[in-house]
Design a protein around this motif. Structure first.
Motif, PDB file in Angstrom:
ATOM      1  N   LYS A   1       0.348  -0.570  -5.985  1.00  0.00           N
ATOM      2  CA  LYS A   1       1.469  -0.879  -5.105  1.00  0.00           C
ATOM      3  C   LYS A   1       2.648  -1.419  -5.900  1.00  0.00           C
ATOM      4  N   ALA A   2       2.347  -2.215  -6.944  1.00  0.00           N
ATOM      5  CA  ALA A   2       3.418  -2.810  -7.736  1.00  0.00           C
ATOM      6  C   ALA A   2       4.221  -1.754  -8.493  1.00  0.00           C
ATOM      7  N   ILE A   3       3.584  -0.664  -8.881  1.00  0.00           N
ATOM      8  CA  ILE A   3       4.297   0.360  -9.654  1.00  0.00           C
ATOM      9  C   ILE A   3       4.863   1.461  -8.766  1.00  0.00           C
ATOM     10  N   GLY A   4       4.763   1.258  -7.442  1.00  0.00           N
ATOM     11  CA  GLY A   4       5.487   2.162  -6.565  1.00  0.00           C
ATOM     12  C   GLY A   4       4.684   2.997  -5.590  1.00  0.00           C
ATOM     13  N   TYR A   5       3.357   2.963  -5.659  1.00  0.00           N
ATOM     14  CA  TYR A   5       2.555   3.736  -4.703  1.00  0.00           C
ATOM     15  C   TYR A   5       2.587   3.038  -3.341  1.00  0.00           C
ATOM     16  N   ASP A   6       2.824   3.832  -2.293  1.00  0.00           N
ATOM     17  CA  ASP A   6       2.954   3.234  -0.967  1.00  0.00           C
ATOM     18  C   ASP A   6       1.602   3.150  -0.254  1.00  0.00           C
ATOM     19  N   ASN A   7       1.640   2.566   0.957  1.00  0.00           N
ATOM     20  CA  ASN A   7       0.404   2.387   1.731  1.00  0.00           C
ATOM     21  C   ASN A   7      -0.242   3.720   2.118  1.00  0.00           C
ATOM     22  N   ALA A   8       0.565   4.749   2.316  1.00  0.00           N
ATOM     23  CA  ALA A   8       0.028   6.054   2.704  1.00  0.00           C
ATOM     24  C   ALA A   8      -0.880   6.605   1.606  1.00  0.00           C
TER      25      ALA A   8
ATOM     26  N   LEU B   1      -2.523   4.821  -0.717  1.00  0.00           N
ATOM     27  CA  LEU B   1      -3.728   4.001  -0.792  1.00  0.00           C
ATOM     28  C   LEU B   1      -4.655   4.278   0.400  1.00  0.00           C
ATOM     29  N   PHE B   2      -4.036   4.494   1.553  1.00  0.00           N
ATOM     30  CA  PHE B   2      -4.825   4.873   2.734  1.00  0.00           C
ATOM     31  C   PHE B   2      -5.581   6.174   2.456  1.00  0.00           C
ATOM     32  N   GLY B   3      -4.899   7.120   1.826  1.00  0.00           N
ATOM     33  CA  GLY B   3      -5.526   8.402   1.515  1.00  0.00           C
ATOM     34  C   GLY B   3      -6.700   8.257   0.570  1.00  0.00           C
ATOM     35  N   VAL B   4      -6.598   7.339  -0.401  1.00  0.00           N
ATOM     36  CA  VAL B   4      -7.691   7.124  -1.358  1.00  0.00           C
ATOM     37  C   VAL B   4      -8.948   6.635  -0.639  1.00  0.00           C
ATOM     38  N   VAL B   5      -8.778   5.633   0.226  1.00  0.00           N
ATOM     39  CA  VAL B   5      -9.938   5.073   0.927  1.00  0.00           C
ATOM     40  C   VAL B   5     -10.533   6.096   1.897  1.00  0.00           C
ATOM     41  N   ILE B   6      -9.677   6.851   2.578  1.00  0.00           N
ATOM     42  CA  ILE B   6     -10.171   7.879   3.501  1.00  0.00           C
ATOM     43  C   ILE B   6     -10.915   8.968   2.734  1.00  0.00           C
ATOM     44  N   GLN B   7     -10.422   9.322   1.560  1.00  0.00           N
ATOM     45  CA  GLN B   7     -11.134  10.304   0.734  1.00  0.00           C
ATOM     46  C   GLN B   7     -12.529   9.789   0.365  1.00  0.00           C
ATOM     47  N   GLU B   8     -12.621   8.501   0.064  1.00  0.00           N
ATOM     48  CA  GLU B   8     -13.933   7.918  -0.225  1.00  0.00           C
ATOM     49  C   GLU B   8     -14.857   8.060   0.988  1.00  0.00           C
ATOM     50  N   ALA B   9     -14.306   7.821   2.169  1.00  0.00           N
ATOM     51  CA  ALA B   9     -15.105   7.939   3.393  1.00  0.00           C
ATOM     52  C   ALA B   9     -15.594   9.371   3.584  1.00  0.00           C
ATOM     53  N   ILE B  10     -14.723  10.342   3.327  1.00  0.00           N
ATOM     54  CA  ILE B  10     -15.101  11.750   3.492  1.00  0.00           C
ATOM     55  C   ILE B  10     -16.179  12.134   2.476  1.00  0.00           C
TER      56      ILE B  10
ATOM     57  N   VAL C   1      -9.408   0.077   5.183  1.00  0.00           N
ATOM     58  CA  VAL C   1      -8.177   0.270   4.422  1.00  0.00           C
ATOM     59  C   VAL C   1      -7.105  -0.747   4.798  1.00  0.00           C
ATOM     60  N   ARG C   2      -7.290  -1.436   5.918  1.00  0.00           N
ATOM     61  CA  ARG C   2      -6.281  -2.427   6.314  1.00  0.00           C
ATOM     62  C   ARG C   2      -6.105  -3.508   5.257  1.00  0.00           C
ATOM     63  N   LYS C   3      -7.206  -3.830   4.551  1.00  0.00           N
ATOM     64  CA  LYS C   3      -7.104  -4.861   3.496  1.00  0.00           C
ATOM     65  C   LYS C   3      -6.181  -4.389   2.373  1.00  0.00           C
ATOM     66  N   VAL C   4      -6.272  -3.080   2.067  1.00  0.00           N
ATOM     67  CA  VAL C   4      -5.405  -2.539   1.019  1.00  0.00           C
ATOM     68  C   VAL C   4      -3.948  -2.572   1.466  1.00  0.00           C
ATOM     69  N   GLN C   5      -3.712  -2.185   2.716  1.00  0.00           N
ATOM     70  CA  GLN C   5      -2.334  -2.108   3.210  1.00  0.00           C
ATOM     71  C   GLN C   5      -1.680  -3.486   3.300  1.00  0.00           C
TER      72      GLN C   5
END
Length: 390
Positions: free
Chosen positions: A303-310, A312-321, A376-380
């Motif tokens: 997040k600090a280097i510019g990646y947005d919540n969307a 990070l949300f995608g990363v966690v959802i990919q883990e779930a899939i 993923v709410r914790k990440v956001q």
């Protein structure tokens, strides 16, 4: 050079935790498979005999609520039906419960007897067709090899008693138990049925029956079954009900609907399946939440280097899939073993159909998505300044 997705790297970096995660998802899948399996086995078992009958139309007593209610109809209705254009053959089937004596323990158990003229193509099962001549012999029958152990030996040559009369087993077939035939099934000829259940017909009708439990009609090729059913329903007396064998309004669907509506089994196992689904959500949430917590600083860095919540949300959802796929496979394979074991022990019909497998995978997929969306709410909510003490 193709890079490994971040979601997969997060999951597999700790192999022990990854295997534990897969086991948690597989356990939830196993629960859902087992509960839905038992529910479907009980209902499928009720219709397995009907699915083996060689006919397209069924005639029953109008008051017969299900196949095993002892309500018969006048056999002359079959002769009348055979006169209609499009009816190739009309066959009578007889059903009755009787006391079977275990030849080893001498204890009696109720079994279901299925009878018809061996010359009629009613049950075209290879093992039954091979014993047509033997079934014509007096006091003979075939026994279901999937009958419960309480009936004793299920093999050719067994001599014991049925309805307090000696009977000899001349062959075996494979069908299975259900609500009505809790212990097992026998097949015999209509003539032997009369010998064992003489009270079924008047004595003056020598070696014949005045009534039948089920009438099975075969139609000529190319006949419109629905139209013929309508014609028969209008042309035959109103004491009988004419139904197609298959279809949403057919005899098989009617039988399944009866047991679904008149027993609590469906509700109980559906509730247990839902509980398995909830257990799966909790397990996967704990898995993903722990993973997020372990990589909190890494997510904060992204997040600090510019990646947005969307992202990070995608990363966690990919883990779930990924977990839904990798956890479903072992859960499915273990469930298949349990299905085979359940069929062998209970005699019920456990079917692992493609539609049921797909539906349960979709349930697993949704289960993991819900868990991922919550975790993923914790990440956001992560604030890089708080993580690094800025």
């Amino acid at each position: 050079m193709q890079r490994t997705p971040l979601a997969l790297l997060n999951l597999i970096h700790d192999r022990k935790k990854f295997l534990t995660s897969m086991a948690g998802v597989a356990f939830a899948v196993l629960l859902m498979f087992l509960f839905t399996g038992f529910k479907n086995a009980l209902y499928d078992s009720q219709t397995q005999l009907l699915e083996k009958l060689n006919g397209e139309i069924v005639i029953i007593n109008r008051l017969k609520e299900n196949m095993f209610v002892p309500r018969s109809f006048a056999r002359r209705r079959l002769y009348q039906a055979q006169a209609f254009d499009g009816v190739e053959g009309a066959y009578a089937i007889y059903l009755s419960d009787a006391r079977w004596k275990n030849p080893d323990t001498r204890k009696t158990r109720p079994v279901r007897v299925i009878a018809y003229n061996p010359s009629d193509p009613v049950l075209p099962m290879p093992e039954v067709l091979a014993r047509q001549q033997d079934l014509r012999l007096p006091n003979t029958a075939m026994i279901d090899e999937r009958s419960r152990d309480e009936v004793g030996p299920r093999e050719t040559g067994v001599v014991t008693e049925l309805a307090d009369r000696e009977i000899r087993i001349v062959g075996t077939f494979s069908l299975g138990t259900d609500f009505a035939s809790g212990n097992g099934n026998l097949i015999m000829s209509d003539q032997n049925f009369l010998r064992f259940f003489a009270n079924r017909g008047p004595e003056e009708e020598e070696r014949s029956f005045a009534t039948a439990d089920i009438g099975l009609l075969r139609v000529t090729p190319g006949t419109d079954i629905d139209s013929l059913v309508q014609t028969l329903a209008e042309g035959l007396p109103k004491d009988v009900l004419v139904l197609p064998m298959e279809g949403p309004e057919g005899f098989i669907a009617r039988e399944r609907t009866y047991w679904e509506a008149n027993t609590n089994i469906g509700f109980v196992f559906s509730l247990l399946t839902a509980m398995g689904f909830v257990v799966g959500i909790i397990l996967v949430y704990q898995i993903l939440y722990t993973d997020v917590a372990d990589h909190w600083s890494e997510y904060a860095t992204l997040k600090a280097i510019g990646y947005d919540n969307a992202y990070l949300f995608g990363v966690v959802i990919q883990e779930a899939i990924i977990l839904s796929v990798l956890g479903f496979i072992p859960g499915f394979l273990v469930s298949a073993l349990f299905y085979n074991l359940g069929a062998a022990v209970t005699g019920l019909l456990f079917k692992m159909t493609l539609a049921r497998v797909v539906n349960l995978y979709l349930a697993t997929f949704i289960m993991c998505l819900i868990s991922g969306a919550v975790a993923v709410r914790k990440v956001q909510r992560t604030d890089p300044a708080e993580v690094f003490g800025l």
